[in-house]
Design a protein around this motif. Structure first.
Motif, PDB file in Angstrom:
ATOM      1  N   ASN A  18       0.396 -31.485 -29.093  1.00  0.00           N
ATOM      2  CA  ASN A  18       1.728 -30.911 -28.996  1.00  0.00           C
ATOM      3  C   ASN A  18       2.086 -30.082 -30.225  1.00  0.00           C
ATOM      4  N   ARG A  36       0.561 -26.833 -29.418  1.00  0.00           N
ATOM      5  CA  ARG A  36       1.344 -26.167 -28.369  1.00  0.00           C
ATOM      6  C   ARG A  36       2.609 -25.558 -28.952  1.00  0.00           C
ATOM      7  N   LYS A  37       3.244 -26.329 -29.828  1.00  0.00           N
ATOM      8  CA  LYS A  37       4.488 -25.830 -30.425  1.00  0.00           C
ATOM      9  C   LYS A  37       4.196 -24.577 -31.248  1.00  0.00           C
ATOM     10  N   THR A  92       1.630 -22.488 -31.105  1.00  0.00           N
ATOM     11  CA  THR A  92       1.212 -21.312 -30.331  1.00  0.00           C
ATOM     12  C   THR A  92       2.379 -20.751 -29.513  1.00  0.00           C
ATOM     13  N   SER A  93       3.251 -21.627 -29.002  1.00  0.00           N
ATOM     14  CA  SER A  93       4.343 -21.055 -28.213  1.00  0.00           C
ATOM     15  C   SER A  93       5.382 -20.382 -29.133  1.00  0.00           C
ATOM     16  N   PRO A 102      -2.421 -19.857 -25.206  1.00  0.00           N
ATOM     17  CA  PRO A 102      -2.579 -21.317 -25.311  1.00  0.00           C
ATOM     18  C   PRO A 102      -4.034 -21.735 -25.496  1.00  0.00           C
ATOM     19  N   ASN A 104      -4.871 -24.031 -28.224  1.00  0.00           N
ATOM     20  CA  ASN A 104      -4.656 -25.480 -28.113  1.00  0.00           C
ATOM     21  C   ASN A 104      -5.971 -26.222 -27.917  1.00  0.00           C
TER      22      ASN A 104
END
Ligand code: ILE
Length: 452
Positions: free
Chosen positions: A80, A83-84, A86-87, A93, A96
């Motif tokens: 996560n 994910r955080k 990269t977003s 993604p 990730n």
């Protein structure tokens, strides 16, 4: 992805020392005490040791910092966290994948790590019962063969070790880790010093062991030896498997990441070197071979314990402490998948621990069997234990490490790095050059040279 955020004070480790101890607890383990001497022995000593130390400084320390930065800046499980990041950056993604790779690697490593940790528990128990007293090195050697040939004994101790790991982990970070480590790690260190004293004064072979470790003949440096030295640097610092990324999420904001990384790398390397200086003189004194393989620590030290007065008690304490060092490492190997499963499935920590730990235990049985009933089963010319150990050391750890370095160095926002690392700009630029260029290029060169 759930929005749970473990930054609340409840979930950050509550003192500066606790984080250092936990990170050192992750780093220091079987990699230093069992694996370093046996791999150094197999690759001929000096030149391997030199490369290993070079990799610790040039790759290990910068990467340790990078992994911790990623974990602490997001305060989430590795997956996560990635994910955080990269977003927030609005990028693919696919990055990730670093966390998926880390979870896979830490899982696979734990499946065989637990089996070896089981050997230490078995040795502790047998020493306590006085089993080895007066045995010759040859007899101690055949006892070791007996252990690896026995699927039931290894399964028993592997089960005990995973059981303890699951129990301690399920109780949570604070309760499970803090108190014990503050006492155990220094005790282990003291005992290693005492045993080094034994090797120095009682074996008559200290200098021979010393020369084996530090005289280097560059012609020993085959591509495979360099690759093994690099793999060992990753393994021993728990890098490339997201363990320290997971721990970074719990690191207090006012801890200095560079200082912690240096402390951990220094302590870890010191423990490995001391272990080598304990093992090799004993190996020579008992007419054994440095290249004996995974049994090296067990056979050499137990031969010494068998012949010294009070050796059963000292040996028992030694193997228990090694088992505890392995436990604090094993806990860190569970953490990347565990933290993610608790976030993803809103499962309790205890339930997730039992689930993942149970799977590790199950896959671990393949490692146990590869030493005996399945010794004929080969994949890519290797039994399961060798396959898992080589695949992680030689490929997965360096690959995960290199991708993490590229991500931290080239992709992450500079402001996050600067904020988290709080170094002066000269040091920061050195770190950036290492993480952007030296780490990925070295990994690439070593992989190419070993494969060609
Ligand atoms: N770094 C530890 C060790 O050296 C573990 C490696 C976590 C898998 O034993």
């Amino acid at each position: 992805m759930s929005g749970k955020n473990p930054t609340t004070s409840k979930n950050t480790w509550n003192s500066r020392w606790t984080f250092i101890l936990a990170a050192a607890g992750s780093a220091i383990g079987l990699g230093n005490i069992w694996k370093f001497p046996y791999i150094a022995g197999q690759y001929g000593g000096g030149a391997f040791v030199l490369m290993y130390m070079l990799f610790i400084v040039l790759i290990g320390v910068p990467l340790l910092m990078a992994e911790t930065v990623i974990g602490r800046s997001a305060r989430l499980s590795p997956l996560n966290a990635m994910r955080k990041l990269t977003s927030d950056l609005g990028i693919s993604p696919a990055w990730n994948g670093i966390a998926w790779l880390g979870m896979l690697t830490s899982f696979v490593v734990l499946t065989f790590y637990s089996v070896i940790a089981g050997w230490t528990l078995s040795y502790a128990f047998e020493l306590l019962t006085g089993h080895f007293v007066g045995m010759s090195p040859a007899e101690v050697g055949s006892e070791f063969d007996g252990l690896v040939m026995s699927a039931s004994r290894q399964t028993f101790w592997h089960t005990v070790f995973m059981g303890i790991t699951i129990f301690v982990t399920a109780r949570g970070i604070h309760k499970g880790l803090e108190k014990g480590l503050q006492v155990m790690m220094p005790t282990l260190f003291l005992l290693l010093i005492v045993m080094m004293g034994y090797s120095m004064f009682a074996t008559g072979e200290f200098m021979r062991g010393f020369h084996f470790m530090f005289d280097f003949n560059l012609s020993n440096l085959t591509g495979k030896a360099v690759m093994a030295a690099m793999g060992q640097a990753f393994f021993t610092l728990s890098l490339g498997m997201c363990a320290l990324m997971a721990y970074g999420a719990y690191m207090p904001a006012n801890n200095s990441i560079p200082r912690t990384a240096l402390n951990v790398a220094f302590l870890d390397t010191l423990m490995a070197i001391i272990s080598g200086l304990i093992v090799f003189p004993i190996v020579y004194a008992h007419g054994m071979e440095p290249s004996a393989g995974p049994g090296l620590l067990f056979v050499s030290l137990t031969s010494a314990f068998a012949s010294m007065s009070g050796g059963s008690v000292v040996g028992f304490i030694f193997f228990v402490l090694v088992g505890i060092a392995a436990l604090s490492s094993a806990i860190s190997l569970l953490e990347p998948s565990l933290a993610w499963v608790t976030e993803r499935f809103s499962m309790s920590r205890a339930a997730a621990t039992v689930l993942i730990g149970g799977l590790v235990w199950f896959v671990g049985l393949a490692n146990v069997l590869s030493f005996n009933h399945w010794s004929e089963v080969k994949i890519l010319g290797r039994g399961f234990f060798d396959l898992f150990a080589d695949a992680t050391d030689l490929i997965l750890l360096p690959l995960g490490g290199a991708l993490t370095a590229i991500f931290a160095g080239w992709v992450m926002k500079r402001s996050i790095l600067v904020n988290e690392l709080t170094m002066d700009s000269g040091m920061f630029n050195i770190w950036l050059a290492l993480i952007r260029i030296v780490v990925p290029v070295s990994v690439l060169l070593v992989l190419i040279s070993a494969l060609t």
